[in-house]
Motif scaffolding. Structure first.
Motif, PDB file in Angstrom:
ATOM      1  N   GLY A 104       0.713  -0.939   0.008  1.00 22.61           N
ATOM      2  CA  GLY A 104       0.085   0.008  -0.144  1.00 22.61           C
ATOM      3  C   GLY A 104       0.826   1.142  -0.146  1.00 22.61           C
ATOM      4  O   GLY A 104       1.946   1.447   0.538  1.00 22.61           O
ATOM      5  N   ARG A 105       0.413   2.365  -0.790  1.00 16.78           N
ATOM      6  CA  ARG A 105       1.179   3.405  -0.820  1.00 16.78           C
ATOM      7  C   ARG A 105       1.723   4.098   0.513  1.00 16.78           C
ATOM      8  O   ARG A 105       2.809   4.617   0.640  1.00 16.78           O
ATOM      9  CB  ARG A 105       0.423   4.456  -1.763  1.00 16.78           C
ATOM     10  N   GLU A 106       0.721   4.357   1.526  1.00 11.99           N
ATOM     11  CA  GLU A 106       1.341   4.882   2.518  1.00 11.99           C
ATOM     12  C   GLU A 106       2.155   4.051   3.472  1.00 11.99           C
ATOM     13  O   GLU A 106       3.091   4.669   3.899  1.00 11.99           O
ATOM     14  CB  GLU A 106      -0.198   5.150   3.719  1.00 11.99           C
ATOM     15  N   THR A 107       1.964   2.892   3.753  1.00 15.60           N
ATOM     16  CA  THR A 107       2.938   2.102   4.308  1.00 15.60           C
ATOM     17  C   THR A 107       4.383   2.134   3.509  1.00 15.60           C
ATOM     18  O   THR A 107       5.364   2.258   4.092  1.00 15.60           O
ATOM     19  CB  THR A 107       2.575   0.580   4.510  1.00 15.60           C
ATOM     20  N   ARG A 191       3.509 -11.882   2.951  1.00 11.54           N
ATOM     21  CA  ARG A 191       1.936 -11.576   2.816  1.00 11.54           C
ATOM     22  C   ARG A 191       1.207 -11.638   4.164  1.00 11.54           C
ATOM     23  O   ARG A 191       1.457 -12.250   4.811  1.00 11.54           O
ATOM     24  CB  ARG A 191       1.370 -12.631   2.007  1.00 11.54           C
ATOM     25  N   GLU A 192       0.910 -10.139   4.166  1.00 12.04           N
ATOM     26  CA  GLU A 192       0.331  -9.659   5.244  1.00 12.04           C
ATOM     27  C   GLU A 192       1.022 -10.236   6.576  1.00 12.04           C
ATOM     28  O   GLU A 192       0.598 -10.572   7.743  1.00 12.04           O
ATOM     29  CB  GLU A 192      -1.183 -10.468   5.576  1.00 12.04           C
ATOM     30  N   GLY A 193       2.294  -9.844   6.547  1.00 10.48           N
ATOM     31  CA  GLY A 193       3.484 -10.089   7.765  1.00 10.48           C
ATOM     32  C   GLY A 193       3.853 -11.577   8.035  1.00 10.48           C
ATOM     33  O   GLY A 193       4.857 -11.764   8.443  1.00 10.48           O
ATOM     34  N   LYS A 194       3.222 -12.506   7.066  1.00 15.72           N
ATOM     35  CA  LYS A 194       3.626 -13.899   7.101  1.00 15.72           C
ATOM     36  C   LYS A 194       4.934 -14.046   6.136  1.00 15.72           C
ATOM     37  O   LYS A 194       4.653 -13.744   5.013  1.00 15.72           O
ATOM     38  CB  LYS A 194       2.690 -14.768   6.767  1.00 15.72           C
ATOM     39  N   LEU A 195       5.997 -14.586   6.756  1.00 16.47           N
ATOM     40  CA  LEU A 195       7.017 -14.618   5.795  1.00 16.47           C
ATOM     41  C   LEU A 195       6.997 -15.598   4.727  1.00 16.47           C
ATOM     42  O   LEU A 195       6.716 -16.856   4.950  1.00 16.47           O
ATOM     43  CB  LEU A 195       8.438 -14.865   6.632  1.00 16.47           C
ATOM     44  N   MET A 196       7.442 -15.327   3.432  1.00 18.06           N
ATOM     45  CA  MET A 196       7.168 -16.525   2.526  1.00 18.06           C
ATOM     46  C   MET A 196       8.659 -16.885   1.814  1.00 18.06           C
ATOM     47  O   MET A 196       8.787 -18.112   1.905  1.00 18.06           O
ATOM     48  CB  MET A 196       6.603 -15.826   1.251  1.00 18.06           C
ATOM     49  N   VAL A 240       4.372  -4.385  10.702  1.00 19.43           N
ATOM     50  CA  VAL A 240       3.690  -3.504   9.691  1.00 19.43           C
ATOM     51  C   VAL A 240       2.848  -4.476   9.046  1.00 19.43           C
ATOM     52  O   VAL A 240       2.228  -3.644   8.061  1.00 19.43           O
ATOM     53  CB  VAL A 240       4.706  -2.643   8.695  1.00 19.43           C
ATOM     54  N   GLN A 241       2.781  -5.760   9.297  1.00 11.65           N
ATOM     55  CA  GLN A 241       1.963  -6.655   8.486  1.00 11.65           C
ATOM     56  C   GLN A 241       2.167  -6.420   6.854  1.00 11.65           C
ATOM     57  O   GLN A 241       0.988  -6.146   6.116  1.00 11.65           O
ATOM     58  CB  GLN A 241       0.294  -6.324   8.690  1.00 11.65           C
ATOM     59  N   TYR A 242       3.344  -6.620   6.572  1.00 14.24           N
ATOM     60  CA  TYR A 242       3.870  -6.136   5.336  1.00 14.24           C
ATOM     61  C   TYR A 242       3.347  -7.267   4.153  1.00 14.24           C
ATOM     62  O   TYR A 242       3.654  -8.499   4.224  1.00 14.24           O
ATOM     63  CB  TYR A 242       5.332  -6.118   5.229  1.00 14.24           C
ATOM     64  N   THR A 243       2.888  -6.646   3.076  1.00 16.08           N
ATOM     65  CA  THR A 243       2.590  -7.500   1.857  1.00 16.08           C
ATOM     66  C   THR A 243       3.644  -6.970   0.730  1.00 16.08           C
ATOM     67  O   THR A 243       3.682  -5.943   0.522  1.00 16.08           O
ATOM     68  CB  THR A 243       1.325  -7.500   1.402  1.00 16.08           C
ATOM     69  N   GLY A 244       4.241  -8.011   0.087  1.00 18.34           N
ATOM     70  CA  GLY A 244       5.292  -7.441  -0.995  1.00 18.34           C
ATOM     71  C   GLY A 244       6.883  -7.735  -0.834  1.00 18.34           C
ATOM     72  O   GLY A 244       6.816  -8.846   0.123  1.00 18.34           O
ATOM     73  N   VAL A 245       7.536  -7.349  -1.426  1.00 19.98           N
ATOM     74  CA  VAL A 245       9.052  -7.535  -1.346  1.00 19.98           C
ATOM     75  C   VAL A 245       9.548  -6.128  -0.328  1.00 19.98           C
ATOM     76  O   VAL A 245       9.387  -5.224  -0.694  1.00 19.98           O
ATOM     77  CB  VAL A 245       9.775  -7.702  -2.587  1.00 19.98           C
TER      78      VAL A 245
END
Length: 321
Positions: A104-107, A191-196, A240-245
């Motif tokens: 997301g842009r803000e994060t 994905r949503e903070g879960k490590l891939m 931050v419940q990160y999604t992406g790289v």
């Protein structure tokens, strides 16, 4: 979740976009690539089914999003993977039914902000170099790194010896204590903070810049495990419940922990080290790769590919705000 089959990779000029295309093609995905230029690395790749162009996201964000919507509809794109700073300008209203693999842009903007990194690290108890703003610069002599809050690949980053004053910082620049040590990097996919999947690595070769400037982008890389950096990086992804790289840069001095000095909310060069055993499509549908990447594995970006990629970004970051 249903795995996406038709995937759009933006930022097609970058070497990391080509790596995404290779990995997804191995997994029998239909790959479309796009960028502002017609002549990019992915344009001529056998792993890419179609190539498109869009308007400059920085100079014309409205047309950029119109072009993105056109490409999505034309190729029935189910997932968009932004690989570079175009992710800051992707509007949620133009992507339609397609998902976007980014936080997301803000994060993304917060994590890209060097000043925000100081606040985040303090909250999580993660060590970083001492950071100063124009209003609170130290009066002691020393060695300092001065850089914009928003930058990539060391653009406009300077090394200053001695004392520093407000005249040495322009705009929203920050100053950090220069740390002598070894650069070590981290790249994680989540994905949503879960490590891939993730990997730690060191740069083994870099583009040289003029005296007074930090070294340029790395051309060579080697896997080098660092348990402390990996632990800190995974904590940030979870928090931050990160999604992406996400890419993270740190300095490890002769003593003490690694000091994180930069977060990149985009694909970084660690993707070149994942290897064919990592199923990119599985990562995107939420299935983690649990085996460590072999230590000592190396990768090299040819100079021509590097110049056609990240060095073409003359305005690489969102405007200072």
């Amino acid at each position: 979740m249903k795995p996406p089959r038709r995937i759009l990779i933006t930022g097609g000029r970058s070497p990391v976009a080509l790596e995404w295309a290779r990995g997804l093609a191995r997994a029998n995905r239909v790959v479309v690539a796009a960028d502002t230029s017609r002549l990019t690395l992915t344009r001529f790749s056998r792993h890419v089914t179609a190539y498109e162009t869009y308007a400059s996201p920085r100079e014309n964000p409205l047309q950029f999003n119109r072009d993105l919507a056109r490409i999505r509809e034309k190729h029935a794109v189910e997932l968009i993977i932004p690989t570079c700073e175009e992710l800051f300008w992707i509007s949620e209203t133009t992507i339609g039914s397609a998902a976007v693999f980014h936080p997301g842009r803000e994060t993304a903007r917060q994590l890209h902000d060097k000043a925000y990194l100081t606040e985040l690290s303090r909250e999580l108890g993660i060590p970083t170099p001492r950071t100063y703003h124009r209003e609170g610069l130290p009066t002691t002599s020393g060695k300092w790194i001065v850089k914009p809050r928003f930058t990539r690949s060391g653009f406009n980053t300077r090394v200053i010896n001695g004392t520093i004053g407000p005249k040495d910082l322009s705009g929203s620049d920050i100053a950090q204590t220069f740390i002598e040590g070894r650069q070590i990097c981290y790249m994680g996919i989540a994905r949503e903070g879960k490590l891939m999947a993730d990997v730690c690595y060191i740069p083994t070769a870099r583009v040289k810049r003029n005296a007074g400037m930090v070294e340029g982008p790395a051309m060579g890389f080697e896997v080098a495990r660092d348990a402390e950096l990996t632990s800190h990086a995974r904590e940030i992804l979870r928090h931050v419940q990160y999604t992406g790289v996400m890419g993270i840069d740190a300095i490890r001095g002769p003593e003490g922990p690694p000091l994180i000095h930069d977060i990149n909310p985009r694909t970084t060069s660690g993707i070149h080290l994942l290897g064919p055993e990592v199923d990119f499509a599985a990562l995107l549908r939420g299935e983690p790769h649990t085996r460590p990447i072999p230590e000592g594995r190396s990768a090299w970006i040819p100079l021509a590919a590097l110049f056609s990629g990240c060095l073409l970004y003359t305005s690489p970051s969102p405007r200072d705000e």
